[in-house]
Design an enzyme around this catalytic site. Structure first.
Site, PDB file in Angstrom:
ATOM      1  CB  CYS A 216      -0.918  -0.001   1.219  1.00  0.00           C
ATOM      2  SG  CYS A 216      -2.168  -1.268   1.140  1.00  0.00           S
TER       3      CYS A 216
HETATM    4  N1  LIG Z   1      -2.591  -6.310   1.803  1.00  0.00           N
HETATM    5  C1  LIG Z   1      -2.961  -5.221   2.443  1.00  0.00           C
HETATM    6  O1  LIG Z   1      -2.519  -4.962   3.561  1.00  0.00           O
HETATM    7  C2  LIG Z   1      -3.961  -4.244   1.828  1.00  0.00           C
HETATM    8  C3  LIG Z   1      -4.538  -3.272   2.662  1.00  0.00           C
HETATM    9  C4  LIG Z   1      -5.456  -2.400   2.133  1.00  0.00           C
HETATM   10  C5  LIG Z   1      -5.786  -2.459   0.782  1.00  0.00           C
HETATM   11  N2  LIG Z   1      -5.204  -3.392  -0.023  1.00  0.00           N
HETATM   12  C6  LIG Z   1      -5.630  -3.415  -1.434  1.00  0.00           C
HETATM   13  O2  LIG Z   1      -6.510  -4.519  -1.644  1.00  0.00           O
HETATM   14  C7  LIG Z   1      -6.318  -5.067  -2.942  1.00  0.00           C
HETATM   15  C8  LIG Z   1      -5.959  -6.543  -2.824  1.00  0.00           C
HETATM   16  O3  LIG Z   1      -4.744  -6.659  -2.119  1.00  0.00           O
HETATM   17  P1  LIG Z   1      -4.233  -8.003  -1.483  1.00  0.00           P
HETATM   18  O4  LIG Z   1      -3.109  -7.635  -0.566  1.00  0.00           O
HETATM   19  O5  LIG Z   1      -5.375  -8.777  -0.916  1.00  0.00           O
HETATM   20  O6  LIG Z   1      -3.657  -8.740  -2.780  1.00  0.00           O
HETATM   21  P2  LIG Z   1      -3.258 -10.300  -2.900  1.00  0.00           P
HETATM   22  O7  LIG Z   1      -2.289 -10.366  -4.016  1.00  0.00           O
HETATM   23  O8  LIG Z   1      -2.908 -10.840  -1.559  1.00  0.00           O
HETATM   24  O9  LIG Z   1      -4.621 -10.986  -3.338  1.00  0.00           O
HETATM   25  C9  LIG Z   1      -5.255 -10.733  -4.542  1.00  0.00           C
HETATM   26  C10 LIG Z   1      -5.900 -12.022  -5.026  1.00  0.00           C
HETATM   27  O10 LIG Z   1      -6.625 -11.728  -6.231  1.00  0.00           O
HETATM   28  C11 LIG Z   1      -6.466 -12.821  -7.109  1.00  0.00           C
HETATM   29  N3  LIG Z   1      -6.761 -12.351  -8.463  1.00  0.00           N
HETATM   30  C12 LIG Z   1      -5.977 -11.688  -9.324  1.00  0.00           C
HETATM   31  N4  LIG Z   1      -6.651 -11.403 -10.455  1.00  0.00           N
HETATM   32  C13 LIG Z   1      -7.894 -11.918 -10.302  1.00  0.00           C
HETATM   33  C14 LIG Z   1      -9.045 -11.952 -11.110  1.00  0.00           C
HETATM   34  N5  LIG Z   1      -9.065 -11.358 -12.304  1.00  0.00           N
HETATM   35  N6  LIG Z   1     -10.116 -12.585 -10.649  1.00  0.00           N
HETATM   36  C15 LIG Z   1     -10.129 -13.174  -9.430  1.00  0.00           C
HETATM   37  N7  LIG Z   1      -9.060 -13.163  -8.604  1.00  0.00           N
HETATM   38  C16 LIG Z   1      -7.962 -12.538  -9.030  1.00  0.00           C
HETATM   39  C17 LIG Z   1      -5.034 -13.259  -6.893  1.00  0.00           C
HETATM   40  O11 LIG Z   1      -4.834 -14.579  -7.345  1.00  0.00           O
HETATM   41  C18 LIG Z   1      -4.908 -13.114  -5.387  1.00  0.00           C
HETATM   42  O12 LIG Z   1      -5.248 -14.297  -4.703  1.00  0.00           O
HETATM   43  C19 LIG Z   1      -5.229  -4.229  -3.595  1.00  0.00           C
HETATM   44  O13 LIG Z   1      -5.838  -3.197  -4.333  1.00  0.00           O
HETATM   45  C20 LIG Z   1      -4.488  -3.635  -2.418  1.00  0.00           C
HETATM   46  O14 LIG Z   1      -3.861  -2.399  -2.745  1.00  0.00           O
HETATM   47  C21 LIG Z   1      -4.310  -4.305   0.482  1.00  0.00           C
END
Ligand SMILES: NC(=O)c1ccc[n+]([C@@H]2O[C@H](COP(=O)([O-])OP(=O)(O)OC[C@H]3O[C@@H](n4cnc5c(N)ncnc54)[C@H](O)[C@@H]3O)[C@@H](O)[C@H]2O)c1
Length: 441
Positions: A281
């Site tokens: 982030c």
């Molecule tokens: N990790 C954090 O601490 C955090 C905190 C706040 C916001 N975010 C935001 O949340 C969002 C997700 O982050 P995350 O950390 O969970 O990512 P991540 O990579 O851990 O998980 C994302 C998941 O989405 C799946 N994916 C990718 N393309 C896809 C599709 N087309 N259809 C279905 N599944 C799909 C991936 O295989 C993966 O399992 C991002 O925008 C991130 O910036 C993350």
């Protein structure tokens, strides 16, 4: 398009399903954000289907195995066995769902432009199986305007109207992996919809499983909230890092300065310097904002400056290591450097954007021999470097210098001080220890 009476019945029918918890909940993207959200709604009594593109994650979850540290496997296994949660790679389940939260990655391209490809791909798949009465909530962090410029036209092109035939919201995710106090259920959730009815539906949905929901006027406000929160952190960390550079030049202990300033009971909030920004982030999200504002002719100068200072920190750490070795009659070339902690922050297993990776590559370029310890990261592979974690004390004893990059609580810092010859501490993990061996940031 539906008639007015059908619109009312669509709205009332979905409300009824949500409040009676018979709504079938779908979560797209089962990562750090999506999986905790999915289990939270399943625990609240909903039947939840997770959709992900990775077979290995889907298969693991259906066997009751969690790949996210904050979600225990026992919890997933129980929800799967009670048929309250299942995972699939097949988007055709959208036809059976009433609500969909999209939690897919939003990385930056090398050019620091937003990479919307994951959102676009997920939305196109959802569109193929779209039906009236759906509530769709985008959770992925993104630039203001994504929901109404990208999602809304895709769904409206199918002939449906937001706020009547379906409901569309943005709700920023605030998950803080590894935080023992604030998890998904007790972190207030901001939500903004395309129309008032959309916002109300989003609020109603989240309030079934989460303690506090904060509605805002529209999707753009909700998108901007997340960017303000993360830009605030990024810029303040940049200031703390600049303070560290200034204090270093003047021989002042920056940690002591910040701790003393933090005794002021009003108008000050402490931020700490470190080896550089990490995680999915803080190093990324502010650039979504600067990219978008550039299109309106506004330059995000604070963001660019903080980005520059934060990006300098791994280089500064390497210079610190070099100086510390020089003071002991050694140079980096051929020295054995042991890195304590490679995850991007304390007590978690996430390596994404970790400054440890930059530091390792910079040290390798200068000819250092490298090893590392991290209870959460057993193996490390990057740009030709392949390492396995080693026990801290033993490795410290054989190293010319130990660099604390991640201050995991599991590390025994007393024992480290006994065994190490030289310690460069980038996190103030050795706070309170007095020794000539310790060089602080
Ligand atoms: N990790 C954090 O601490 C955090 C905190 C706040 C916001 N975010 C935001 O949340 C969002 C997700 O982050 P995350 O950390 O969970 O990512 P991540 O990579 O851990 O998980 C994302 C998941 O989405 C799946 N994916 C990718 N393309 C896809 C599709 N087309 N259809 C279905 N599944 C799909 C991936 O295989 C993966 O399992 C991002 O925008 C991130 O910036 C993350």
């Amino acid at each position: 398009m539906q008639t007015a009476s059908k619109v009312v019945s669509t709205l009332e029918a979905l409300k009824e399903k949500i409040t009676s918890k018979t709504a079938r909940v779908g979560i797209v993207g089962l990562g750090y954000v999506g999986l905790p959200l999915a289990t939270e709604f399943a625990k609240a009594g909903f039947t939840v289907t997770g959709i992900d593109v990775q077979d290995s994650k889907v298969d693991g979850l259906n066997r009751g195995e969690s790949h996210v540290q904050d979600v225990p496997s026992s919890e997933v296994a129980q929800l799967v066995s009670e048929k309250r949660f299942r995972a699939t790679t097949d988007f055709s389940v959208v036809r059976e769902l009433d609500t969909i939260n999209i939690c897919v990655p939003t990385p930056l391209r090398k050019t620091k432009d937003p990479d919307m490809s994951f959102i676009v791909s997920a939305v196109e798949e959802i569109a193929k199986h779209f039906h009236p009465g759906l509530l769709v909530i985008l959770e992925s962090t993104t630039y203001p305007g994504t929901t109404d410029e990208l999602l809304l036209p895709t769904f409206e092109k199918l002939g449906y109207k937001a706020g009547g035939d379906f409901f569309l919201c943005f709700s920023p995710e605030r998950v803080d992996p590894g935080n023992p106090t604030y998890q998904t259920h007790n972190t207030p959730k901001v939500v903004g919809g395309i129309t008032r009815a959309c916002t109300e539906m989003g609020k109603l949905f989240f309030s079934q499983a989460l303690e506090k929901v904060v509605p805002v006027s529209n999707t753009r406000v909700a998108e901007m909230v997340k960017l303000l929160e993360n830009t605030f952190r990024m810029i303040n960390i940049g200031l703390a890092n600049e303070m560290a550079l200034m204090c270093d030049g003047m021989g002042i202990n920056v940690w002591e300065v910040i701790d003393a300033a933090a005794t002021k009971p009003f108008g000050f909030m402490p931020f700490y310097p470190g080896p550089g920004l990490g995680g999915h982030c803080i190093p990324i999200d502010p650039f979504y904002l600067s990219w978008k504002t550039k299109q309106s002719g506004i330059e995000a100068r604070f963001i660019d400056l903080a980005g520059y200072i934060n990006g300098r920190m791994p280089h500064f750490v390497v210079e610190k290591i070099q100086d510390a070795l020089n003071n002991h009659g050694k140079s980096l070339m051929g020295s054995r450097i042991h890195i304590a902690g490679v995850a991007y922050k304390r007590n978690i297993d996430d390596l994404r954007e970790s400054p440890a990776l930059d530091i390792i590559l910079l040290l390798k370029k200068r000819g250092a021999e490298l090893s590392y310890s991290d209870p959460y990261v057993p193996h490390l592979k990057l740009n030709g470097v392949s390492l396995s974690a080693k026990p801290l004390q033993e490795s410290a004893a054989g190293a010319d210098c130990v660099v604390i990059v991640t201050d995991h609580s599991d590390f025994d810092y007393h024992a480290l001080l006994d065994s190490a010859r030289l310690i460069v501490d980038t996190r103030n993990a050795m706070k309170g220890f007095q020794s000539e061996k310790i060089v602080r940031l």
